[in-house]
Structures are given as structure tokens and as C-alpha cells.
Design a protein around this motif. Structure first.
Motif, PDB file in Angstrom:
ATOM      1  N   LEU A 107       0.729  -0.777   0.520  1.00 22.14           N
ATOM      2  CA  LEU A 107      -0.157   0.287   0.209  1.00 22.14           C
ATOM      3  C   LEU A 107       0.717   1.200  -0.042  1.00 22.14           C
ATOM      4  CD1 LEU A 107      -2.683  -1.241   2.692  1.00 22.14           C
ATOM      5  CD2 LEU A 107      -2.831  -1.387   0.235  1.00 22.14           C
ATOM      6  N   PRO A 108      -0.187   2.449   0.029  1.00 22.08           N
ATOM      7  CA  PRO A 108       1.289   3.939  -0.817  1.00 22.08           C
ATOM      8  C   PRO A 108       1.820   4.363   0.777  1.00 22.08           C
ATOM      9  CG  PRO A 108      -1.349   3.766  -1.773  1.00 22.08           C
ATOM     10  CD  PRO A 108      -1.304   2.254  -0.953  1.00 22.08           C
ATOM     11  N   PRO A 109       2.806   5.030   0.432  1.00 24.75           N
ATOM     12  CA  PRO A 109       3.364   5.305   1.710  1.00 24.75           C
ATOM     13  C   PRO A 109       3.440   6.373   2.027  1.00 24.75           C
ATOM     14  CG  PRO A 109       5.193   5.531  -0.267  1.00 24.75           C
ATOM     15  CD  PRO A 109       3.496   5.178  -0.860  1.00 24.75           C
ATOM     16  N   VAL A 110       3.005   6.809   3.766  1.00 25.11           N
ATOM     17  CA  VAL A 110       2.130   7.836   3.845  1.00 25.11           C
ATOM     18  C   VAL A 110       3.158   8.612   5.540  1.00 25.11           C
ATOM     19  CG1 VAL A 110       0.164   8.436   5.874  1.00 25.11           C
ATOM     20  CG2 VAL A 110      -0.226   7.117   3.623  1.00 25.11           C
ATOM     21  N   GLY A 111       3.072  10.058   5.080  1.00 27.39           N
ATOM     22  CA  GLY A 111       3.738  10.412   5.766  1.00 27.39           C
ATOM     23  C   GLY A 111       2.870  11.604   7.320  1.00 27.39           C
ATOM     24  N   LEU A 112       3.650  11.559   8.327  1.00 27.36           N
ATOM     25  CA  LEU A 112       2.361  12.107   9.829  1.00 27.36           C
ATOM     26  C   LEU A 112       3.031  13.976   9.514  1.00 27.36           C
ATOM     27  CD1 LEU A 112       0.366  11.275  11.363  1.00 27.36           C
ATOM     28  CD2 LEU A 112       2.628  10.340  12.880  1.00 27.36           C
ATOM     29  N   CYS A 113       1.536  14.332   9.768  1.00 28.19           N
ATOM     30  CA  CYS A 113       2.380  15.273  10.380  1.00 28.19           C
ATOM     31  C   CYS A 113       1.136  15.809  11.580  1.00 28.19           C
ATOM     32  CB  CYS A 113       1.280  16.467   9.019  1.00 28.19           C
ATOM     33  SG  CYS A 113       1.736  16.886   7.259  1.00 28.19           S
ATOM     34  N   VAL A 114       1.907  16.085  12.595  1.00 27.74           N
ATOM     35  CA  VAL A 114       1.521  16.081  14.064  1.00 27.74           C
ATOM     36  C   VAL A 114       0.968  17.614  14.536  1.00 27.74           C
ATOM     37  CG1 VAL A 114       2.175  15.894  16.071  1.00 27.74           C
ATOM     38  CG2 VAL A 114       2.993  14.250  14.578  1.00 27.74           C
ATOM     39  N   SER A 115       0.207  17.666  14.441  1.00 30.39           N
ATOM     40  CA  SER A 115      -1.089  19.364  14.904  1.00 30.39           C
ATOM     41  C   SER A 115      -1.222  19.693  16.042  1.00 30.39           C
ATOM     42  CB  SER A 115      -2.316  19.143  14.327  1.00 30.39           C
ATOM     43  OG  SER A 115      -3.013  20.566  13.216  1.00 30.39           O
ATOM     44  N   VAL A 116      -0.459  21.071  15.969  1.00 32.48           N
ATOM     45  CA  VAL A 116      -1.457  22.365  17.815  1.00 32.48           C
ATOM     46  C   VAL A 116      -3.323  21.940  17.409  1.00 32.48           C
ATOM     47  CG1 VAL A 116      -0.822  24.086  18.387  1.00 32.48           C
ATOM     48  CG2 VAL A 116       1.258  22.826  17.587  1.00 32.48           C
ATOM     49  N   LEU A 117      -3.182  22.389  18.649  1.00 31.17           N
ATOM     50  CA  LEU A 117      -4.633  22.539  18.572  1.00 31.17           C
ATOM     51  C   LEU A 117      -4.485  24.294  18.596  1.00 31.17           C
ATOM     52  CD1 LEU A 117      -7.687  21.671  18.146  1.00 31.17           C
ATOM     53  CD2 LEU A 117      -8.191  22.170  20.686  1.00 31.17           C
ATOM     54  N   ARG A 118      -5.437  24.641  17.943  1.00 29.96           N
ATOM     55  CA  ARG A 118      -5.744  26.238  17.892  1.00 29.96           C
ATOM     56  C   ARG A 118      -5.996  27.102  19.171  1.00 29.96           C
ATOM     57  NH1 ARG A 118      -4.957  29.650  13.501  1.00 29.96           N
ATOM     58  NH2 ARG A 118      -5.787  27.200  11.846  1.00 29.96           N
ATOM     59  N   THR A 119      -6.380  26.120  19.764  1.00 29.91           N
ATOM     60  CA  THR A 119      -6.772  26.865  21.380  1.00 29.91           C
ATOM     61  C   THR A 119      -5.542  26.195  22.280  1.00 29.91           C
ATOM     62  OG1 THR A 119      -8.159  25.133  21.816  1.00 29.91           O
ATOM     63  CG2 THR A 119      -9.810  26.936  21.069  1.00 29.91           C
ATOM     64  N   GLN A 120      -4.402  25.875  21.942  1.00 27.83           N
ATOM     65  CA  GLN A 120      -3.716  25.956  22.717  1.00 27.83           C
ATOM     66  C   GLN A 120      -3.188  27.112  23.256  1.00 27.83           C
ATOM     67  OE1 GLN A 120      -2.296  21.671  21.043  1.00 27.83           O
ATOM     68  NE2 GLN A 120      -2.350  21.111  23.272  1.00 27.83           N
ATOM     69  N   SER A 121      -2.161  26.461  24.139  1.00 30.51           N
ATOM     70  CA  SER A 121      -1.579  27.670  24.406  1.00 30.51           C
ATOM     71  C   SER A 121       0.303  27.424  23.634  1.00 30.51           C
ATOM     72  CB  SER A 121      -0.407  27.907  25.990  1.00 30.51           C
ATOM     73  OG  SER A 121      -0.090  26.687  26.574  1.00 30.51           O
ATOM     74  N   SER A 122       0.803  28.600  23.606  1.00 31.27           N
ATOM     75  CA  SER A 122       2.434  28.973  23.114  1.00 31.27           C
ATOM     76  C   SER A 122       3.004  27.816  23.767  1.00 31.27           C
ATOM     77  CB  SER A 122       3.101  30.115  23.316  1.00 31.27           C
ATOM     78  OG  SER A 122       2.690  30.753  24.626  1.00 31.27           O
ATOM     79  N   ASP A 123       3.728  27.934  25.772  1.00 34.42           N
ATOM     80  CA  ASP A 123       3.704  27.292  25.649  1.00 34.42           C
ATOM     81  C   ASP A 123       3.979  25.326  25.369  1.00 34.42           C
ATOM     82  OD1 ASP A 123       5.298  28.619  27.323  1.00 34.42           O
ATOM     83  OD2 ASP A 123       3.466  28.487  29.078  1.00 34.42           O
TER      84      ASP A 123
END
Length: 336
Positions: A131-147
Motif C-alpha cells: 500500500l502507498p507510503p504515508v507521512g505524518l503531520c502532527v498538529s497543534v490545536l488552535r486553542t492551545q497555548s504557546s507553551d
């Protein structure tokens, strides 16, 4: 436009392409959710036949949290990841960047390395099965803090997992307000560490969100970005810097960004010279098939084979695949 009749579905499936805007959170099969909910003794939010009927973006995001809470074991997360690769292969895609936001997955909070490892296990098994290769993009949630964003970047940089190709940010722009300044430093550090940067913007926000994604977050790619059409200077900036947009037409219709496909700006953006690609966003939850997305737009906007080939090339160029995968897909595309 010559040769503008909609291409047959089988020809679109054979079109070599990538997907650059899809969320693992949006890949739950209803039967699987029903099974997992029963095993957990957790009530379904709606009957199975109406499970994916959403009242808007807020309801949709709330549902994501519920669905992800059921993927509480390594085996379930690996199974879900393998299933996405199968879906990708069924659409004739040769690569994908898939987004995952750790905040949606309560069983995996504070366990990001384990979570990435579980996803990687499913994707590796899929690749071993052809099956095809897949890369992973790990996401910040917009409501999280800068820390919190800084902590995520620190974890990803220390982990240096080969599956992780990018830092992402997603969530409800309209509810969170302007957040570009809050996350600018985290995205700067991610870029300096060699991670690519992809940013949700211009969906529930206007063009100002897209501008912040470019100027404050250093976006290599923008997820959605369709509201950029409202600002001609911003469209010119996207063209000048060749920043691609990962556009999801059916998602934009079902979540109320546009009322009709005829109103959707994907073709106007394309004609203006913006590098747009076609994607599914949350494919199972929104009932979006990659092949059907191509077919719908080809029919409505009268795209020729040359147009379709250019759009597929955009998807490959915009992806975070390695040079070998891109070269293979581009070679196959030239023969389509």
C-alpha cells in the motif's frame, strides 16, 4: 474548453496523485465505531445511520473527540492507520501526508512517542503489503497555548521519528480568533529543526488567516486557504511564493463554507495561478472520496485531461514525500 467532458471514474482512479490534506481523525468507519463503543460501554451520540450528520464545524469537532476516545489501544490505532492506507490505494493515490492532532485522543495524551509508534506500526504494515507510503503531520490545536505548542515541537525534535514530516495547526479558526502570533515561535523552531510546516487557514476565517499563515508561521503549505480568493493581493502573494493550497471541496460544502459547488473558488484560484490540489479532509466522516472529488470538480468546472494532470502534479509537488517517491509519481503521471 476542449476535452472538457468529465473523465471516467476508472481513469481518475488511475491518475497518479497524492493526498496532502486528510485527517486520521476523519477516517473512522461507522461499523468500527459502533463495535468499539459497544466494547467500551459508551453510548453512540446518534444512531449509526445518522452518525455522520453534523450541524456544523463545532458539532463535527466535538464528534471527532468522541470517536478518537475509542481508539484507546495500540492495536486500534494501528488498525485505523492501516485502513487509511487502504483507502488511499483504492483512490489510486501513491502517497499521502496525513494529519493527526494529539489533543483529540485522550488515551494518548502525554504519550506522543507511543502514539506515533502505534500509527507507524499500522502504516509500516500497510507499506509491507504494497500500500502507498504515508507521512505524518502532527498538529497543534488552535486553542492551545504557546507553551503547549513549544512542548510539542520539543518532543518532535527530540523524537526525530522518520514517519513525522511536518508540524501542523488545525481547529476552529472562527472560535479561536487570531492565533498566528501565539504560535509563530513554535513554527519558526520547527522549521529550523527541519520539519515542514502546514497550516489550516482561510476556512472559517477570512483571508487574514491565510496571510498570517504565510507571514507569521512560515507555511510551506496551507490547508484549505479558499478564503484567500477574497483578497486579490493575497492571491498574488500565494502565486509569487508558490505556496500550495490543499483544498477539500466536499468538506467546504458540508461544513457550510460554501453553499454550492458552483460557488467554490477552487477553479478561480487555479486560473489565477495558485498551486491548488484536491483532497478529502475527513474522508469517511464527510463521505468524501478522492476520486469523486476529482470527478465532481472536473464536471462542474469543465476541466480537461491537461487540467487534471496539472492538478495531480500540484498534489505531488505540494506533498512532503521524499525525492524518490515524487520522481516515481511524476514519471507515472507523464504516462497517464
Amino acid at each position: 474548453m476542449p476535452n472538457a467532458l468529465p473523465a471516467a471514474i476508472d481513469r481518475l482512479r488511475a491518475l497518479p496523485k497524492a493526498e496532502v490534506h486528510a485527517h486520521l481523525e476523519g477516517c473512522f468507519d461507522p461499523g468500527l465505531l459502533e463495535q468499539w463503543a459497544s466494547q467500551a460501554g459508551t453510548p453512540m451520540p446518534r444512531p449509526r445511520e445518522h452518525l455522520f450528520e453534523f450541524e456544523g464545524l463545532a458539532d463535527f469537532l466535538h464528534f471527532l473527540d468522541w470517536a478518537c476516545s475509542l481508539a484507546s489501544t495500540r492495536e486500534r490505532l494501528a488498525e485505523l492507520s492501516y485502513g487509511y492506507s487502504q483507502r488511499l490505494a483504492d483512490a489510486g493515490a501513491g502517497y499521502a501526508d496525513v494529519i493527526v492532532n494529539p489533543t483529540h485522543w485522550p488515551a494518548w495524551r502525554a504519550r506522543l512517542p507511543d502514539m506515533v509508534d502505534a500509527i507507524d506500526a499500522g502504516l509500516r504494515a500497510a507499506e509491507q503489503d504494497g500500500l502507498p507510503p504515508v507521512g505524518l503531520c502532527v498538529s497543534v490545536l488552535r486553542t492551545q497555548s504557546s507553551d503547549a505548542a513549544a512542548e510539542l515541537v520539543d518532543t518532535l525534535v527530540a523524537l526525530r521519528h522518520p514517519r513525522v514530516v511536518a508540524l501542523s495547526i488545525d481547529g476552529n479558526e472562527a472560535a479561536a480568533g487570531r492565533t498566528g502570533p501565539r504560535f509563530a515561535d513554535a513554527f519558526r523552531r520547527a522549521g529550523a529543526a527541519g520539519l515542514r510546516r502546514t497550516v489550516h487557514a482561510g476556512e472559517s476565517s477570512g483571508p487574514e488567516g491565510v496571510r498570517d499563515a504565510i507571514t507569521l508561521l512560515g507555511a510551506d503549505r496551507i490547508d484549505h486557504g479558499v478564503r484567500a480568493i477574497e483578497d486579490p493581493e493575497l492571491v498574488a502573494l500565494l502565486v509569487d511564493r508558490q505556496i500550495p493550497l490543499g483544498i477539500c471541496p466536499t468538506s467546504n460544502l458540508k461544513l457550510g463554507v460554501y453553499a454550492r459547488i458552483e460557488d467554490h473558488p477552487i477553479d478561480r484560484l487555479r486560473r489565477a495561478g495558485v498551486a491548488v490540489s484536491i483532497n478529502t479532509d475527513d474522508p469517511v466522516l464527510l463521505g468524501a472520496s478522492l476520486v469523486d472529488e476529482y470527478a465532481l470538480c472536473a464536471k462542474v468546472f469543465g476541466w480537461s485531461d491537461d487540467d487534471l494532470r496539472a492538478l495531480a502534479r500540484n498534489s505531488v509537488d505540494a506533498s512532503f514525500a521524499n525525492a524518490e517517491i515524487k520522481a516515481r509519481l511524476i514519471h507515472a503521471l507523464a504516462r497517464w
